[in-house]
Write a protein that holds these residues in place. Structure first.
Motif, short mmCIF file in Angstrom:
data_model
loop_
_atom_site.label_atom_id
_atom_site.label_comp_id
_atom_site.label_asym_id
_atom_site.label_seq_id
_atom_site.Cartn_x
_atom_site.Cartn_y
_atom_site.Cartn_z
N GLU A 110 142.35 107.72 -49.31
CA GLU A 110 141.92 106.51 -50.02
C GLU A 110 143.06 105.94 -50.86
OE1 GLU A 110 138.51 107.48 -52.30
OE2 GLU A 110 137.21 107.88 -50.56
N ARG A 111 143.80 106.83 -51.52
CA ARG A 111 144.95 106.36 -52.29
C ARG A 111 146.01 105.75 -51.37
NH1 ARG A 111 143.94 111.28 -55.03
NH2 ARG A 111 145.64 112.31 -53.89
N LEU A 112 146.20 106.37 -50.17
CA LEU A 112 147.16 105.83 -49.21
C LEU A 112 146.75 104.44 -48.75
CD1 LEU A 112 149.66 106.20 -47.45
CD2 LEU A 112 148.21 107.31 -45.74
N ALA A 113 145.48 104.28 -48.54
CA ALA A 113 145.00 102.95 -48.15
C ALA A 113 145.31 101.92 -49.22
CB ALA A 113 143.50 103.01 -47.88
N ALA A 114 145.16 102.33 -50.47
CA ALA A 114 145.50 101.42 -51.56
C ALA A 114 146.99 101.11 -51.56
CB ALA A 114 145.07 102.03 -52.89
N THR A 115 147.81 102.14 -51.24
CA THR A 115 149.26 101.93 -51.19
C THR A 115 149.64 100.97 -50.08
OG1 THR A 115 149.62 104.15 -52.07
CG2 THR A 115 151.49 103.09 -50.98
N VAL A 116 149.01 101.17 -48.89
CA VAL A 116 149.29 100.29 -47.76
C VAL A 116 148.92 98.85 -48.08
CG1 VAL A 116 148.63 99.77 -45.39
CG2 VAL A 116 149.14 102.11 -46.06
N SER A 117 147.82 98.70 -48.76
CA SER A 117 147.37 97.34 -49.06
C SER A 117 148.34 96.62 -49.98
CB SER A 117 145.98 97.38 -49.69
OG SER A 117 146.02 98.06 -50.95
N SER A 118 149.09 97.37 -50.76
CA SER A 118 150.05 96.74 -51.68
C SER A 118 151.49 96.86 -51.19
CB SER A 118 149.93 97.39 -53.07
OG SER A 118 150.21 98.78 -52.98
N ALA A 119 151.72 97.27 -49.94
CA ALA A 119 153.07 97.44 -49.40
C ALA A 119 153.76 96.09 -49.27
CB ALA A 119 153.01 98.14 -48.05
N LEU A 120 155.09 96.10 -49.32
CA LEU A 120 155.87 94.87 -49.19
C LEU A 120 155.94 94.40 -47.74
CD1 LEU A 120 158.83 95.63 -51.61
CD2 LEU A 120 156.77 94.28 -52.05
N ASP A 121 155.81 95.33 -46.77
CA ASP A 121 155.79 94.98 -45.35
C ASP A 121 154.36 94.75 -44.90
OD1 ASP A 121 158.51 95.14 -45.13
OD2 ASP A 121 158.50 97.21 -44.38
N ALA A 122 154.23 93.89 -43.89
CA ALA A 122 152.91 93.69 -43.28
C ALA A 122 152.55 94.92 -42.46
CB ALA A 122 152.93 92.45 -42.41
N VAL A 123 151.36 95.50 -42.72
CA VAL A 123 150.88 96.68 -42.01
C VAL A 123 149.60 96.32 -41.29
CG1 VAL A 123 150.19 99.10 -42.19
CG2 VAL A 123 151.92 98.18 -43.76
N ILE A 124 149.63 96.53 -39.97
CA ILE A 124 148.46 96.22 -39.14
C ILE A 124 148.11 97.48 -38.35
CG2 ILE A 124 147.50 94.73 -37.36
CD1 ILE A 124 149.68 92.70 -38.05
N VAL A 125 146.83 97.90 -38.47
CA VAL A 125 146.35 99.08 -37.74
C VAL A 125 145.36 98.58 -36.69
CG1 VAL A 125 145.24 101.33 -37.92
CG2 VAL A 125 146.65 100.48 -39.81
N GLY A 141 141.40 112.17 -35.28
CA GLY A 141 140.52 113.05 -34.53
C GLY A 141 140.93 113.06 -33.07
N ALA A 142 139.97 112.76 -32.21
CA ALA A 142 140.24 112.74 -30.77
C ALA A 142 140.85 111.43 -30.32
CB ALA A 142 138.95 113.02 -30.00
N SER A 143 140.82 110.40 -31.17
CA SER A 143 141.35 109.09 -30.80
C SER A 143 142.69 108.86 -31.46
CB SER A 143 140.36 107.99 -31.20
OG SER A 143 140.20 107.97 -32.62
N MET A 144 143.32 107.74 -31.09
CA MET A 144 144.62 107.38 -31.62
C MET A 144 144.59 105.95 -32.12
SD MET A 144 147.05 109.02 -28.65
CE MET A 144 148.53 108.85 -29.63
N LEU A 145 145.49 105.65 -33.05
CA LEU A 145 145.61 104.31 -33.59
C LEU A 145 147.05 103.85 -33.50
CD1 LEU A 145 143.47 104.62 -36.87
CD2 LEU A 145 142.79 103.50 -34.74
N LEU A 146 147.22 102.55 -33.31
CA LEU A 146 148.54 101.93 -33.37
C LEU A 146 148.75 101.36 -34.76
CD1 LEU A 146 148.81 100.05 -29.96
CD2 LEU A 146 150.11 102.03 -30.68
N VAL A 147 149.89 101.72 -35.37
CA VAL A 147 150.22 101.21 -36.70
C VAL A 147 151.49 100.38 -36.57
CG1 VAL A 147 150.68 101.79 -39.10
CG2 VAL A 147 149.19 103.27 -37.73
N ALA A 148 151.38 99.08 -36.86
CA ALA A 148 152.51 98.17 -36.73
C ALA A 148 153.00 97.75 -38.11
CB ALA A 148 152.11 96.95 -35.92
N TYR A 149 154.31 97.86 -38.31
CA TYR A 149 154.94 97.42 -39.56
C TYR A 149 155.79 96.20 -39.21
CZ TYR A 149 153.69 102.19 -40.85
OH TYR A 149 153.02 103.36 -41.07
N ALA A 150 155.51 95.08 -39.84
CA ALA A 150 156.19 93.82 -39.53
C ALA A 150 156.80 93.23 -40.79
CB ALA A 150 155.23 92.84 -38.89
N ARG A 151 157.96 92.57 -40.59
CA ARG A 151 158.63 91.92 -41.72
C ARG A 151 159.17 90.58 -41.25
NH1 ARG A 151 163.13 95.33 -44.75
NH2 ARG A 151 161.22 96.48 -45.25
#
Length: 881
Positions: A236-251, A338-348
């Motif tokens: 949950e804290r990481l999610a808060a960090t991602v939301s305030s990151a300087l780079d665009a983060v798309i999951v 878990g058993a699935s995977m996610l794509l995490v894109a960092y854009a600037r």
């Protein structure tokens, strides 16, 4: 922070430290238990292996074999006594059975003595002593037993006495073996008992350790559950960090559905988080031309979990909410859920960076354009300055040949010296420009460094004498006679250093010291030092000496002329050689410059050293009047060149452009054309190409370029256009006349043909006997004979190198050998051999494969005939004298 806050936070800080210590102690305890468990298991395993080994030893009973072998000695001994008694009582007719019994007994003793299995038994002192006695006894009987039946029969009584004496020895040997065997059995049983007891103790310890480990694992499981809950909080804290990151983060899901979209992504792409969540990634931010490829990649990832761009940083265009495209820097990672995977894109968004890069490229292009403009300016200025210099220096040379008063002669010499100085400055600027542009091309050739040093001394001697200086040359005895390198650049290097020393020295001494160390790889390490007793250089200025346009100081520069380029050029030359240049100086006492670099040692015969340079330059004289056509648009230059040619007794005609030159060549009967490059209507290159396309023999007429374009790339272009040679303005008279003679001595149309058949040439075409006569008058018949022998030796070596390079298909070595042969042949008047070598050299430059294949065999044939003729010439000249 107030005191109450400090009191509140201190217990928490202390608690954290205690918690860290407890965690550390727990970890150490768990590791200790794990190590002890592993050690216990290994101990149990080791003990079990030992028990198994002991049991197997009991089953195999190696000591039984030992006991049996010992008892066999006693048995065979009794048998030997029995057979002896039978022989002595005449129960048997022969001694064969006794001999057989002795051989068996002897074999038993040797087996007990040497068998590895019985080595523990032989460690017993009594057993070993008795065994030695038996061994000595059997050895003493060997000669008697082997002597034959007659001798054996006569010795039976003596053998019986000796045999009786050994009964006690055999008895003690057997008793000792039985005793040792009993002790061995007791030890084995005791050892097995100890192993079983130890195995039981170790098993119990391992059992207890397993119980402790199970307790620890239980506690660890409970702690893991607590950590899982903490991890959820961390996510949950990481999610808060991602939301305030300087780079665009798309999951996104593997099918492209967006599941997270941070605040910076909203700023970058123009969509709110609510608009993005649940939307398709392709439809939201991927431009239309790229969507199909994106969808194919996502489908592949969804099926195979493989993505080509995962873990890479790429630059790509993205789509904004308002419809415009903009560049982004994109990095994609894969996260497991878990058993699935996610794509995490960092854009600037890199729009500003792209604009900055474009501005930088434009600035770089502008700088390159300025550099190219400078190069073009230098090339133009080289031509424009050399053209009037050609007129000035040429007229002064012609004027020096007229009747002048002493004062007029002095003025002409001063003007000529000024012209030469101006030419040297132009050359320095052009050299530096080429070096800065990385276009300095080294031209390796064979040369004698001593001759270069002598020539440098001759050049500087006149000015040195006027300044009251003495120049000394010192050569190392280890210096090879011939080296391979860029002769012109080495001469330029030495001339700059010696001239610089002379410039700043008056009434002093200058030395040029050359040292050499031969290396095992066929190279030579050179250390060349130039030392003077001049005014010296301040220590704080030494580091500036090798930069462009640098002089010592204003007052110094007023007393000494120069651009400050000489040492900078020396530094560039050393860089191109892979060497180094150094300086040390004491103000008021003098300076020492030295360079160090490596050169190849030439294979050329050391005996063929060049003659010392003459103090005066002899102008070659013609043996017949030549018809010369000069194509030159500058009236002054045309007048100067005409005067030089006409003064040697040649006929001259002048045209002012390339079209007139073509017309005159096609109609006239000229021996050679001196062709300017830059002319109106049609330049010299185009005119040359037209002449080479004319029908008939006139297309082979020698054409020599008259040009102020001194750069190597220009001169190569002239030769490729069909010109036979190049004269760089300002033109010297002796150089001009040398070129005329070199290209017209045996000029006949068929010599210049491109055919590949073996040449059919008469003796007059192979050898210029008039040149040899002149050489005989210059050096004497005896030295001429030596020179001819040396030439034949060198030419044969060059011809072999040509054939070897052709066989190895090495154009570079082929061109190098052809160049060396051409220069060697021209010097000796072997005009046809030199001309064919030059053709081969040009063929290598132009990669003309047909001529590269055909010419070497023709050169070999011409060389053989030329060498034969030279031998006849040398003999006839000697006989004539």
């Amino acid at each position: 922070m107030g005191s109450w806050a400090k009191k509140l936070t201190v217990p928490f800080q202390q608690s954290d430290k205690l918690s860290e210590k407890r965690d550390l102690i727990r970890s150490a305890f768990r590791v200790s238990i794990l190590v002890a468990l592993i050690v216990g298991i290994l101990s149990v395993y080791s003990l079990a292996v030992d028990v198994k080994t002991a049991l197997r030893a009991l089953r195999e009973a190696p000591r039984d074999n030992v006991h049996w072998a010992t008892l066999q000695i006693q048995s065979e001994f009794l048998r030997l006594q029995y057979q002896l008694d039978r022989v002595r009582t005449k129960d048997v007719a022969t001694t064969d059975e006794f001999v057989q019994a002795f051989d068996i007994f002897y074999s038993r003793v040797q087996t007990v003595k040497t068998a590895p299995l019985l080595a523990p038994m032989r460690a017993n002192e009594k057993f070993r002593r008795n065994l030695a006695r038996l061994d000595a006894f059997t050895a003493s009987l060997v000669s008697t037993v082997d002597a034959g039946p007659a001798h054996l029969s006569s010795s039976l009584s003596e053998i019986a006495v000796k045999l009786a004496a050994q009964e006690s020895v055999v008895q003690e040997l057997v008793v000792e073996a039985v005793t040792d065997f009993a002790a061995f059995r007791d030890r084995e049983r005791l050892r097995l008992t100890h192993l079983v007891e130890s195995l039981a103790v170790a098993g119990l310890a391992v059992f207890l350790l397993l119980i402790v480990a199970m307790v620890i694992l239980g506690r660890h499981s409970r702690r893991l559950e607590r950590r899982t809950r903490e991890l959820a909080d961390s996510e949950e804290r990481l999610a808060a960090t991602v939301s305030s990151a300087l780079d665009a983060v798309i999951v996104a899901e593997p099918d492209g559905t967006i599941v997270d979209f941070n605040e910076q992504a909203s700023v970058c792409f123009g969509y709110t988080r609510d608009e993005a969540i649940g939307a398709q990634l392709a439809e939201l931010i991927v431009p239309e031309p790229m969507r199909e490829a994106h969808c194919i990649g996502m489908a592949r990832f969804h099926q195979t979990r493989e993505a080509k761009i995962v873990g890479k940083r790429i630059e790509i265009d993205a789509l904004h909410a308002d419809g415009h495209e903009f560049p982004v820097e994109l990095a994609i990672g894969v996260a497991n859920r878990g058993a699935s995977m996610l794509l995490v894109a960092y854009a600037r968004d890199i729009s500003q960076r792209k604009r900055d890069e474009q501005a930088l490229r434009e600035a770089n292009d502008a700088a390159n354009a300025a550099s190219h403009a400078k190069s073009r300016f230098l090339a133009v200025m080289s031509h424009e300055m050399r053209t009037p210099l050609n007129g000035i220096i040429g007229v002064l040379q012609l004027l020096q040949e007229t009747q002048l008063s002493k004062e007029q002669q002095s003025l002409v010499e001063t003007a000529n010296l000024s012209g030469e100085l101006l030419l040297a400055l132009v050359n320095d600027v052009l050299d530096l420009s080429k070096m800065q542009a990385g276009k300095l091309q080294l031209e390796p050739e064979e040369f004698d460094l001593r001759s270069i040093g002598n020539a440098v001394k001759d050049i500087v001697s006149s000015d040195a004498t006027q300044r009251g200086n003495r120049i000394d040359l010192i050569y190392d005895d280890a210096l090879p006679a011939w080296l391979t390198g860029d002769k012109k650049r080495i001469q330029q290097l030495l001339l700059n250093l010696v001239s610089n020393a002379n410039k700043f020295t008056r009434n002093g001494h200058i030395s040029l010291d050359v040292r050499a160390d031969e290396q095992s790889d066929g190279r030579c390490h050179l250390r060349i030092a130039v030392e003077d007793t001049g005014i010296g250089i301040p220590a704080d200025r030494l580091h500036q000496l090798f930069t462009e346009f640098t002089t010592l100081d204003n007052s110094y520069s007023r007393n000494q002329s120069g651009t400050g380029l000489g040492l900078a050029i020396c530094k560039r030359i050393m860089d191109s050689f892979g060497g180094s240049i150094h300086v040390e100086s004491t103000l008021g006492q003098g300076s020492r410059f030295w360079v160090e670099f490596d050169l190849e040692i030439s294979e050329r015969c050391a005996a063929c050293a060049p003659a010392e340079a003459s103090d005066e330059c002899d102008v070659p004289t013609a043996r017949r009047s030549l018809s010369v056509l000069i194509a030159e648009d500058n009236p002054t230059n045309a007048m100067v060149v005409k005067g030089m040619v006409a003064s040697a007794g040649h006929d001259v005609e002048i045209v002012s452009d390339g079209q007139d030159a073509i017309a005159h060549v096609s109609k006239g009967n000229y021996d050679i054309v001196l062709m300017d490059i830059s002319m109106p209507f049609m330049d010299g290159l185009e005119a040359t190409q037209h002449i080479r396309a004319l029908p008939g023999p006139v297309r082979h007429i020698p054409i020599v370029a008259l040009t102020a374009h001194a750069q190597p790339e220009h001169q190569k272009e002239f030769l490729e256009a069909g010109m036979n040679g190049i004269l760089t303005k300002p033109v010297r008279k002796h150089e001009l006349l040398n070129v005329l003679l070199m290209h017209t001595r045996v000029h006949k149309p068929h010599d210049m043909s491109a055919g590949h058949d073996s040449p059919t040439l008469d003796e007059s075409e192979l050898l210029d006997t008039e040149q040899l006569d002149q050489m005989r008058r210059d050096v004497g018949s005896e030295l001429l004979s030596d020179i001819i022998d040396q030439f034949v030796c060198d030419a044969r070596a060059y011809t072999r190198r040509i054939r070897t390079a052709q066989t190895q298909e090495d154009p570079a070595q082929l061109q190098k050998a052809a160049h060396a042969l051409a220069g060697c042949a021209r010097t000796m008047g072997a005009e046809t051999l030199g001309r064919y070598a030059e053709r081969l050299e040009r063929a290598c430059e132009q990669m003309n494969v047909d001529e590269m294949r055909a010419l070497p065999s023709q050169i070999e044939s011409i060389h053989q005939r030329t060498a034969h003729l030279l031998g006849d010439v040398g003999t006839s000249r000697q006989d004539h004298l």
